[in-house]
Design an enzyme around this catalytic site. Sequence first.
Site, PDB file in Angstrom:
ATOM      1  N   HIS A   1       0.844  -1.205   0.000  1.00 47.12           N
ATOM      2  CA  HIS A   1       0.000   0.000   0.000  1.00 47.12           C
ATOM      3  C   HIS A   1       0.877   1.253   0.000  1.00 47.12           C
ATOM      4  O   HIS A   1       0.663   2.178  -0.802  1.00 47.12           O
ATOM      5  CB  HIS A   1      -0.898  -0.044   1.241  1.00 47.12           C
ATOM      6  CG  HIS A   1      -1.693   1.194   1.485  1.00 47.12           C
ATOM      7  ND1 HIS A   1      -3.053   1.275   1.248  1.00 47.12           N
ATOM      8  CD2 HIS A   1      -1.323   2.411   1.974  1.00 47.12           C
ATOM      9  CE1 HIS A   1      -3.484   2.486   1.574  1.00 47.12           C
ATOM     10  NE2 HIS A   1      -2.454   3.189   2.021  1.00 47.12           N
ATOM     11  N   GLU A   2       1.873   1.282   0.872  1.00 51.41           N
ATOM     12  CA  GLU A   2       2.732   2.464   0.952  1.00 51.41           C
ATOM     13  C   GLU A   2       3.628   2.594  -0.286  1.00 51.41           C
ATOM     14  O   GLU A   2       3.894   3.706  -0.749  1.00 51.41           O
ATOM     15  CB  GLU A   2       3.581   2.414   2.223  1.00 51.41           C
ATOM     16  CG  GLU A   2       2.783   2.381   3.519  1.00 51.41           C
ATOM     17  CD  GLU A   2       1.813   3.544   3.657  1.00 51.41           C
ATOM     18  OE1 GLU A   2       2.044   4.611   3.049  1.00 51.41           O
ATOM     19  OE2 GLU A   2       0.810   3.383   4.378  1.00 51.41           O
TER      20      GLU A   2
ATOM     21  N   HIS B   1       1.589   4.270  -2.881  1.00 49.76           N
ATOM     22  CA  HIS B   1       1.576   5.720  -2.700  1.00 49.76           C
ATOM     23  C   HIS B   1       2.806   6.349  -3.351  1.00 49.76           C
ATOM     24  O   HIS B   1       2.713   7.372  -4.042  1.00 49.76           O
ATOM     25  CB  HIS B   1       1.581   6.060  -1.209  1.00 49.76           C
ATOM     26  CG  HIS B   1       0.226   6.066  -0.570  1.00 49.76           C
ATOM     27  ND1 HIS B   1      -0.874   6.685  -1.117  1.00 49.76           N
ATOM     28  CD2 HIS B   1      -0.205   5.531   0.611  1.00 49.76           C
ATOM     29  CE1 HIS B   1      -1.915   6.544  -0.310  1.00 49.76           C
ATOM     30  NE2 HIS B   1      -1.539   5.837   0.739  1.00 49.76           N
TER      31      HIS B   1
ATOM     32  N   GLU C   1      -6.155   6.862  -1.190  1.00 49.11           N
ATOM     33  CA  GLU C   1      -6.060   5.709  -0.293  1.00 49.11           C
ATOM     34  C   GLU C   1      -6.684   4.467  -0.934  1.00 49.11           C
ATOM     35  O   GLU C   1      -6.176   3.353  -0.765  1.00 49.11           O
ATOM     36  CB  GLU C   1      -6.753   6.025   1.035  1.00 49.11           C
ATOM     37  CG  GLU C   1      -6.021   7.037   1.891  1.00 49.11           C
ATOM     38  CD  GLU C   1      -4.618   6.592   2.250  1.00 49.11           C
ATOM     39  OE1 GLU C   1      -4.429   5.386   2.514  1.00 49.11           O
ATOM     40  OE2 GLU C   1      -3.718   7.439   2.241  1.00 49.11           O
TER      41      GLU C   1
END
Length: 374
Positions: free
Chosen positions: A136-137, A140, A187
């Site tokens: 997930h990061e 980003h 997100e």
Amino acid sequence: MTTDESAPVRRRVVLTGISSRAWEHPADRGALAALRELRGFDDVLKALSGLWNERALRLEYLGSAIRVDHRQYPRVYRLFAEAAASLDVAELPELFVQYDRSINGMCIGMSKPFIVINSGALELLDDEELRCLLGHEIGHLLSGHAVYRTMAMILQDWAARLAWLPVGSLALRAIAAGLREWWRKAELSADRAGLLAGQDPHACLRLGMKLAGGGDLSEIDVTAFGEQAAEYDRAGDLRDSMIKIGMVLDRTHPLPVARAAALRQWIDSGEYQRILSGEYPRRDDQSASSVRDDVKAAADSYRESFARSQDPLMSLLRRLGDGAGDWVGAGADRVRDWVSGVGRPRANGSQPPPTGDAWSDATNADRDRGDEQP
């Protein structure tokens, strides 16, 4: 929490050359396209970066957290490298672990973004869930979110400092509100990247459940959790609709239950499986993609969300006439028309600088808030 050593190793597909466009939510991608095409915006970012003092930000974590590598938190480093490999990332960004018992992570910085996760994530997540969070990061970072996230943090700080100036404060608050709406969609994009990094839908949904209820899922039922998400969407009357709007306006992250439902919808759409089978945009794809097209896709996304929602307010607007759905996307259409005079075609899949139904398939064997959630 660690994975049973006797469990079979999952084979993950390496998504060679995958572009961040593959996982970006249309509203996220449209907002990013519009921001990148603003004349002089890079200069503004550089000025903000100087005011933020990014060097001091990194030094803060270098001095107060643990930098992860093969010697420090080797388990985390292995999972980090595996998540990056699935997304075909050659050079790992810096990763820090800070002491905080909540499940949390963030990607911050402007010229050279880095990732920070909380110690609580190490304690409460198993390997598959932690791999999803790390992916997930990384998502980003690959989408360039860290730059605009840092800018949003700056604007929020300014709005608080200038609260005594009504005009200036209102303008900054309006800009910050728009950035928070983009941030919530970003997100959802990163959730998809986390799924593609770990390639375990059950684990990603468990992560959503742990964000909502903590680390112990032994008495949690995945089917009931899905029903809860549906009830949140449709329950109540117009008063509840207004309450829900107020609840999210000041949040940078979607509510955990609704967020898990959004990931489920993406899986059910078939897009996740198509990407695993090799159908995705590549970074080196030179076919043109215009800002206008990206913003149009964002408007269409809002219309589809409006049409699908069972929220009482959305249902009322649909009953008022066939044009209600167009009303929802009208603002994005105006942005699209505006940027068409500014936007230039860009390579499809160009990257910014490094700056089946999973719920019904899951079994009860898989049981196992703060605004700064991963």
